[in-house]
Design an enzyme around this catalytic site. Structure first.
Site, PDB file in Angstrom:
ATOM      1  N   ARG A  90       0.834  -1.223   0.000  1.00 17.15           N
ATOM      2  CA  ARG A  90       0.000   0.000   0.000  1.00 17.15           C
ATOM      3  C   ARG A  90       0.865   1.269   0.000  1.00 17.15           C
ATOM      4  O   ARG A  90       0.527   2.271   0.629  1.00 17.15           O
ATOM      5  CB  ARG A  90      -0.946   0.027   1.211  1.00 17.15           C
ATOM      6  CG  ARG A  90      -1.820  -1.188   1.361  1.00 17.15           C
ATOM      7  CD  ARG A  90      -2.931  -1.283   0.345  1.00 17.15           C
ATOM      8  NE  ARG A  90      -3.801  -2.394   0.652  1.00 17.15           N
ATOM      9  CZ  ARG A  90      -3.657  -3.621   0.146  1.00 17.15           C
ATOM     10  NH1 ARG A  90      -2.704  -3.882  -0.742  1.00 17.15           N
ATOM     11  NH2 ARG A  90      -4.483  -4.589   0.491  1.00 17.15           N
ATOM     12  N   SER A  99     -10.611  -0.226   3.585  1.00 22.41           N
ATOM     13  CA  SER A  99      -9.818  -0.426   4.804  1.00 22.41           C
ATOM     14  C   SER A  99      -9.272   0.913   5.272  1.00 22.41           C
ATOM     15  O   SER A  99      -8.583   1.599   4.514  1.00 22.41           O
ATOM     16  CB  SER A  99      -8.643  -1.363   4.534  1.00 22.41           C
ATOM     17  OG  SER A  99      -9.110  -2.557   3.969  1.00 22.41           O
ATOM     18  N   GLU A 135      -4.411   3.910   6.291  1.00 19.74           N
ATOM     19  CA  GLU A 135      -4.193   3.730   4.852  1.00 19.74           C
ATOM     20  C   GLU A 135      -4.831   4.885   4.072  1.00 19.74           C
ATOM     21  O   GLU A 135      -4.306   5.334   3.055  1.00 19.74           O
ATOM     22  CB  GLU A 135      -4.832   2.396   4.426  1.00 19.74           C
ATOM     23  CG  GLU A 135      -4.720   2.124   2.947  1.00 19.74           C
ATOM     24  CD  GLU A 135      -5.313   0.781   2.560  1.00 19.74           C
ATOM     25  OE1 GLU A 135      -4.988  -0.239   3.190  1.00 19.74           O
ATOM     26  OE2 GLU A 135      -6.098   0.756   1.594  1.00 19.74           O
TER      27      GLU A 135
HETATM   28  P1  FAD Z   1      -8.748   9.152  -4.631  1.00 18.67           P
HETATM   29  O1  FAD Z   1      -9.393   8.788  -3.355  1.00 18.67           O
HETATM   30  O2  FAD Z   1      -9.433  10.126  -5.513  1.00 18.67           O
HETATM   31  O3  FAD Z   1      -7.267   9.659  -4.330  1.00 18.67           O
HETATM   32  C1  FAD Z   1      -6.424   8.942  -3.461  1.00 18.67           C
HETATM   33  C2  FAD Z   1      -5.075   9.656  -3.369  1.00 18.67           C
HETATM   34  O4  FAD Z   1      -4.429   9.625  -4.646  1.00 18.67           O
HETATM   35  C3  FAD Z   1      -5.212  11.143  -3.040  1.00 18.67           C
HETATM   36  O5  FAD Z   1      -4.088  11.506  -2.281  1.00 18.67           O
HETATM   37  C4  FAD Z   1      -5.183  11.823  -4.391  1.00 18.67           C
HETATM   38  O6  FAD Z   1      -4.715  13.164  -4.334  1.00 18.67           O
HETATM   39  C5  FAD Z   1      -4.220  10.937  -5.151  1.00 18.67           C
HETATM   40  N1  FAD Z   1      -4.520  10.860  -6.593  1.00 18.67           N
HETATM   41  C6  FAD Z   1      -5.640  10.355  -7.157  1.00 18.67           C
HETATM   42  N2  FAD Z   1      -5.528  10.372  -8.501  1.00 18.67           N
HETATM   43  C7  FAD Z   1      -4.323  10.915  -8.775  1.00 18.67           C
HETATM   44  C8  FAD Z   1      -3.632  11.221  -9.990  1.00 18.67           C
HETATM   45  N3  FAD Z   1      -4.164  10.961 -11.179  1.00 18.67           N
HETATM   46  N4  FAD Z   1      -2.392  11.768  -9.905  1.00 18.67           N
HETATM   47  C9  FAD Z   1      -1.840  12.038  -8.706  1.00 18.67           C
HETATM   48  N5  FAD Z   1      -2.446  11.783  -7.531  1.00 18.67           N
HETATM   49  C10 FAD Z   1      -3.666  11.226  -7.566  1.00 18.67           C
HETATM   50  N6  FAD Z   1      -7.772  -0.272  -2.081  1.00 18.67           N
HETATM   51  C11 FAD Z   1      -6.981  -1.352  -2.306  1.00 18.67           C
HETATM   52  O7  FAD Z   1      -5.756  -1.207  -2.468  1.00 18.67           O
HETATM   53  N7  FAD Z   1      -7.486  -2.625  -2.323  1.00 18.67           N
HETATM   54  C12 FAD Z   1      -8.791  -2.864  -2.161  1.00 18.67           C
HETATM   55  O8  FAD Z   1      -9.219  -4.012  -2.215  1.00 18.67           O
HETATM   56  C13 FAD Z   1      -9.669  -1.754  -1.908  1.00 18.67           C
HETATM   57  N8  FAD Z   1     -10.984  -1.962  -1.688  1.00 18.67           N
HETATM   58  C14 FAD Z   1     -11.791  -0.897  -1.423  1.00 18.67           C
HETATM   59  C15 FAD Z   1     -13.151  -1.124  -1.185  1.00 18.67           C
HETATM   60  C16 FAD Z   1     -14.010  -0.066  -0.940  1.00 18.67           C
HETATM   61  C17 FAD Z   1     -15.478  -0.343  -0.681  1.00 18.67           C
HETATM   62  C18 FAD Z   1     -13.507   1.252  -0.964  1.00 18.67           C
HETATM   63  C19 FAD Z   1     -14.440   2.413  -0.749  1.00 18.67           C
HETATM   64  C20 FAD Z   1     -12.160   1.499  -1.176  1.00 18.67           C
HETATM   65  C21 FAD Z   1     -11.292   0.426  -1.410  1.00 18.67           C
HETATM   66  N9  FAD Z   1      -9.913   0.627  -1.634  1.00 18.67           N
HETATM   67  C22 FAD Z   1      -9.097  -0.450  -1.886  1.00 18.67           C
HETATM   68  C23 FAD Z   1      -9.335   1.971  -1.570  1.00 18.67           C
HETATM   69  C24 FAD Z   1      -9.444   2.746  -2.936  1.00 18.67           C
HETATM   70  O9  FAD Z   1     -10.487   2.241  -3.708  1.00 18.67           O
HETATM   71  C25 FAD Z   1      -8.161   2.670  -3.744  1.00 18.67           C
HETATM   72  O10 FAD Z   1      -7.078   3.159  -2.995  1.00 18.67           O
HETATM   73  C26 FAD Z   1      -8.258   3.451  -5.057  1.00 18.67           C
HETATM   74  O11 FAD Z   1      -7.104   3.237  -5.837  1.00 18.67           O
HETATM   75  C27 FAD Z   1      -8.458   4.949  -4.852  1.00 18.67           C
HETATM   76  O12 FAD Z   1      -8.734   5.504  -6.120  1.00 18.67           O
HETATM   77  P2  FAD Z   1      -9.413   6.911  -6.256  1.00 18.67           P
HETATM   78  O13 FAD Z   1      -9.404   7.292  -7.694  1.00 18.67           O
HETATM   79  O14 FAD Z   1     -10.745   6.909  -5.609  1.00 18.67           O
HETATM   80  O15 FAD Z   1      -8.404   7.822  -5.442  1.00 18.67           O
HETATM   81  P1  NAP Z   2      -9.750 -11.413   4.531  1.00 16.87           P
HETATM   82  O1  NAP Z   2      -9.819 -12.280   3.319  1.00 16.87           O
HETATM   83  O2  NAP Z   2     -10.787 -11.547   5.594  1.00 16.87           O
HETATM   84  O3  NAP Z   2      -8.316 -11.511   5.185  1.00 16.87           O
HETATM   85  C1  NAP Z   2      -7.986 -10.741   6.345  1.00 16.87           C
HETATM   86  C2  NAP Z   2      -6.575 -10.225   6.180  1.00 16.87           C
HETATM   87  O4  NAP Z   2      -5.690 -11.318   6.111  1.00 16.87           O
HETATM   88  C3  NAP Z   2      -6.453  -9.438   4.910  1.00 16.87           C
HETATM   89  O5  NAP Z   2      -6.245  -8.136   5.305  1.00 16.87           O
HETATM   90  C4  NAP Z   2      -5.276 -10.040   4.163  1.00 16.87           C
HETATM   91  O6  NAP Z   2      -4.196  -9.123   4.047  1.00 16.87           O
HETATM   92  C5  NAP Z   2      -4.794 -11.173   5.023  1.00 16.87           C
HETATM   93  N1  NAP Z   2      -4.756 -12.447   4.257  1.00 16.87           N
HETATM   94  C6  NAP Z   2      -5.792 -13.278   3.963  1.00 16.87           C
HETATM   95  N2  NAP Z   2      -5.343 -14.358   3.306  1.00 16.87           N
HETATM   96  C7  NAP Z   2      -4.007 -14.201   3.173  1.00 16.87           C
HETATM   97  C8  NAP Z   2      -2.985 -14.977   2.586  1.00 16.87           C
HETATM   98  N3  NAP Z   2      -3.237 -16.157   2.004  1.00 16.87           N
HETATM   99  N4  NAP Z   2      -1.716 -14.497   2.630  1.00 16.87           N
HETATM  100  C9  NAP Z   2      -1.430 -13.328   3.203  1.00 16.87           C
HETATM  101  N5  NAP Z   2      -2.365 -12.544   3.775  1.00 16.87           N
HETATM  102  C10 NAP Z   2      -3.632 -12.981   3.772  1.00 16.87           C
HETATM  103  O7  NAP Z   2      -9.727  -9.864   4.076  1.00 16.87           O
HETATM  104  P2  NAP Z   2     -10.869  -8.943   3.487  1.00 16.87           P
HETATM  105  O8  NAP Z   2     -11.048  -7.784   4.357  1.00 16.87           O
HETATM  106  O9  NAP Z   2     -12.063  -9.739   3.075  1.00 16.87           O
HETATM  107  O10 NAP Z   2     -10.168  -8.403   2.158  1.00 16.87           O
HETATM  108  C11 NAP Z   2      -9.893  -9.284   1.110  1.00 16.87           C
HETATM  109  C12 NAP Z   2      -8.833  -8.672   0.221  1.00 16.87           C
HETATM  110  O11 NAP Z   2      -9.322  -7.437  -0.319  1.00 16.87           O
HETATM  111  C13 NAP Z   2      -7.551  -8.351   0.968  1.00 16.87           C
HETATM  112  O12 NAP Z   2      -6.457  -8.603   0.135  1.00 16.87           O
HETATM  113  C14 NAP Z   2      -7.685  -6.884   1.271  1.00 16.87           C
HETATM  114  O13 NAP Z   2      -6.437  -6.235   1.333  1.00 16.87           O
HETATM  115  C15 NAP Z   2      -8.496  -6.375   0.085  1.00 16.87           C
HETATM  116  N6  NAP Z   2      -9.309  -5.211   0.481  1.00 16.87           N
HETATM  117  C16 NAP Z   2      -8.666  -4.024   0.615  1.00 16.87           C
HETATM  118  C17 NAP Z   2      -9.372  -2.887   0.971  1.00 16.87           C
HETATM  119  C18 NAP Z   2      -8.678  -1.561   1.054  1.00 16.87           C
HETATM  120  O14 NAP Z   2      -9.333  -0.547   1.159  1.00 16.87           O
HETATM  121  N7  NAP Z   2      -7.372  -1.527   1.011  1.00 16.87           N
HETATM  122  C19 NAP Z   2     -10.727  -2.968   1.228  1.00 16.87           C
HETATM  123  C20 NAP Z   2     -11.329  -4.207   1.124  1.00 16.87           C
HETATM  124  C21 NAP Z   2     -10.612  -5.333   0.744  1.00 16.87           C
HETATM  125  P3  NAP Z   2      -4.015  -8.036   2.878  1.00 16.87           P
HETATM  126  O15 NAP Z   2      -4.980  -6.956   3.177  1.00 16.87           O
HETATM  127  O16 NAP Z   2      -2.600  -7.605   3.055  1.00 16.87           O
HETATM  128  O17 NAP Z   2      -4.267  -8.687   1.569  1.00 16.87           O
END
Ligand code: FAD
Ligand code: NAP
Length: 338
Positions: A164, A238, A334
Site C-alpha cells: 500500500r 480499509s 491507509e
Molecule cells: P482518490 O481517493 O481520488 O485519491 C487517493 C489519493 O491519490 C489522493 O491523495 C489523491 O490526491 C491521489 N490521486 C488520485 N488520482 C491521482 C492522480 N491521477 N495523480 C496524482 N495523484 C492522484 N484499495 C486497495 O488497495 N485494495 C482494495 O481491495 C480496496 N478496496 C476498497 C473497497 C471499498 C469499498 C472502498 C471504498 C475502497 C477500497 N480501496 C481499496 C481503496 C481505494 O479504492 C483505492 O485506494 C483506489 O485506488 C483509490 O482511487 P481513487 O481514484 O478513488 O483515489
Molecule cells: P480477509 O480475506 O478476511 O483476510 C484478512 C486479512 O488477512 C487481509 O487483510 C489479508 O491481508 C490477510 N490475508 C488473507 N489471506 C491471506 C494470505 N493467504 N496471505 C497473506 N495474507 C492474507 O480480508 P478482506 O477484508 O475480506 O479483504 C480481502 C482482500 O481485499 C484483501 O487482500 C484486502 O487487502 C483487500 N481489500 C482491501 C481494501 C482496502 O481498502 N485496502 C478494502 C477491502 C478489501 P491483505 O490486506 O494484506 O491482503
C-alpha cells in the site's frame, strides 16, 4: 477554463463527507491540465487531485483548488508472445478497466475486480487484493510535474512499490499528476486462488475448468457479501493498514491470543490482520453519532449519514489507542487525510 467556487465535495468522496472546495475544476487531457496548473488560482492555492475519492477522508473545507481527473481512453500499445501492453487514461474507472481486460482475455487484474476508484490512483498505494498488487502488472505511467509542467515517465523500478505504498505517497508526494498508466497483462493466465475465500467461492460456484472471469466473479461475490457499498453507506475501504511485527512479538501475542491472524511476509516479520485486532478490541459494529466501525469488517470505518470527517478521524484515533493498549501494536492509516 472554468473554475467553480465553493462547491460541495460530497459527490466527490465515497465517505460522503459534506465539506466545500474553494475552487473546483476538471480536466480531460494533458493540455487542459497544463493550462489549469499555470492559472493564478492553481499557482496561488494548494491543489488536490481527485479520482474517485475512494481513499480520502476530508476533515475540513478545502481552501484551495480540487482538480478532478477525467482523462479517459484505453488502448492496446503493443504485444509480444506472452504479454499485452495496455494504456489507460488516469480518469478511467478501475473496475471498468478490469472488465475491459476480462472481455479481451487479458489476465492479471481479475483478483482486483470491484476495487473503487480510478486508474490514475492505482499506483498511488499500489492497490492490492487477494494476493495480487498492481505492481505485478505495472509497466509504466505518465505524469505531469506540478513544478515545471513537463511530462515524465515512471517505470516500475522508479515507483518504489511496497505494501500500500509507492514513491507518490512518499518522496514524490504532491509533485506529480498521473495522467495515464500502462499495464503489462498476460496472455496466459497465472491463476491465484489460494488467498482469502476465493477457492471456497469457486467451489460453491461449481467451477471445474478455471478462467479469469470465474476468479473475478468469485472476488466480486465475496466483496459484495462483506464490504459496504459506498453508494449505500459512506466508507473508503480499509481505513488502516495491516501492521508488520517481528515473528518473536507475534509469538508473544499468540501465547495470549491463540486465534490471532497473521501471515509471514519477510524473514522474521509477520503481517497481522488489523481487522482481527480491532474486532478483538471490541470496535466491530461500534457507532458514535454517525461515525462507525462496520459490522461485517472492522477494518472499514463508515459514515452512517451525517458524520463529519473530524468525527471519523476522532474514532480512528480511539481505535489506534485501544489496539495499541491491548496488543502493543501501532496501526497506521491507509486512507489519505485532508
Ligand atoms: P482518490 O481517493 O481520488 O485519491 C487517493 C489519493 O491519490 C489522493 O491523495 C489523491 O490526491 C491521489 N490521486 C488520485 N488520482 C491521482 C492522480 N491521477 N495523480 C496524482 N495523484 C492522484 N484499495 C486497495 O488497495 N485494495 C482494495 O481491495 C480496496 N478496496 C476498497 C473497497 C471499498 C469499498 C472502498 C471504498 C475502497 C477500497 N480501496 C481499496 C481503496 C481505494 O479504492 C483505492 O485506494 C483506489 O485506488 C483509490 O482511487 P481513487 O481514484 O478513488 O483515489
Ligand atoms: P480477509 O480475506 O478476511 O483476510 C484478512 C486479512 O488477512 C487481509 O487483510 C489479508 O491481508 C490477510 N490475508 C488473507 N489471506 C491471506 C494470505 N493467504 N496471505 C497473506 N495474507 C492474507 O480480508 P478482506 O477484508 O475480506 O479483504 C480481502 C482482500 O481485499 C484483501 O487482500 C484486502 O487487502 C483487500 N481489500 C482491501 C481494501 C482496502 O481498502 N485496502 C478494502 C477491502 C478489501 P491483505 O490486506 O494484506 O491482503
Amino acid at each position: 477554463m472554468t473554475f467553480q467556487e465553493n462547491i460541495s465535495l460530497k459527490p466527490f468522496n465515497t465517505f460522503g463527507i459534506d465539506v466545500a472546495a474553494k475552487y473546483f475544476a476538471s480536466f480531460n487531457s494533458i493540455e487542459k491540465l497544463q493550462q489549469i496548473l499555470t492559472h493564478p488560482i492553481a499557482q496561488g492555492y494548494p491543489v488536490l487531485i481527485v479520482g474517485g475519492g475512494s481513499n480520502i477522508l476530508l476533515t475540513t473545507n478545502y481552501e484551495g483548488l480540487v482538480l478532478k481527473n477525467e482523462i479517459e481512453g484505453i488502448q492496446l500499445i503493443r504485444e509480444d508472445e506472452q504479454h499485452v501492453y495496455v494504456q489507460a487514461g488516469a480518469g478511467v474507472n478501475w473496475h471498468q478497466f478490469v472488465l475491459y481486460c476480462l472481455a479481451h482475455a487479458y489476465a492479471g487484474v481479475e483478483n482486483l475486480a470491484l476495487i473503487p476508484g480510478s486508474v490514475g490512483a492505482s499506483p498511488m498505494q499500489n492497490i492490492g487484493a487477494y494476493g495480487v498488487e498492481i505492481k505485478d502488472v505495472f509497466h509504466s505511467l505518465e505524469a505531469v510535474s506540478r513544478q515545471n509542467l513537463n511530462t515524465v515517465v515512471f517505470y516500475k523500478e522508479d515507483c518504489a512499490f511496497g505494501y500500500r505504498e509507492s514513491v507518490f505517497k512518499n518522496i514524490c508526494k504532491d509533485q506529480f499528476v498521473i495522467t495515464s498508466v500502462t499495464y503489462r497483462l498476460n496472455k496466459i493466465p497465472n491463476f491465484k486462488t489460494s488467498y482469502g475465500a476465493i477457492q471456497h467461492a469457486l467451489d460453491e460456484m461449481g467451477v471445474s475448468t478455471l478462467n479469469i472471469q470465474d476468479i473475478a466473479t468469485a472476488v466480486m461475490q465475496i466483496r459484495n457479501s462483506k464490504l459496504p457499498n459506498p453508494n449505500e453507506i459512506g466508507n473508503a475501504g480499509s481505513f488502516f493498514k495491516n501492521p508488520e511485527i517481528t515473528a518473536a512479538d507475534f509469538e508473544v501475542l499468540r501465547n495470549t491470543y491463540p486465534d490471532i491472524v497473521g501471515y509471514p511476509t519477510a524473514e522474521n516479520l509477520v503481517k497481522v490482520a488489523a481487522g482481527w485486532m480491532i474486532e478483538k478490541a471490541g470496535w466491530k459494529g461500534y457507532r458514535e453519532k454517525d461515525a462507525g466501525c462496520h459490522s461485517k469488517q472492522a477494518l472499514v470505518l463508515v459514515n452512517h449519514g451525517q458524520a463529519t470527517g473530524t468525527e471519523i478521524f476522532a474514532l480512528s484515533e480511539k481505535i489506534i489507542a485501544s489496539v495499541h493498549e491491548q496488543f502493543g501494536v501501532y496501526l497506521h492509516r491507509e486512507v489519505n487525510i485532508y
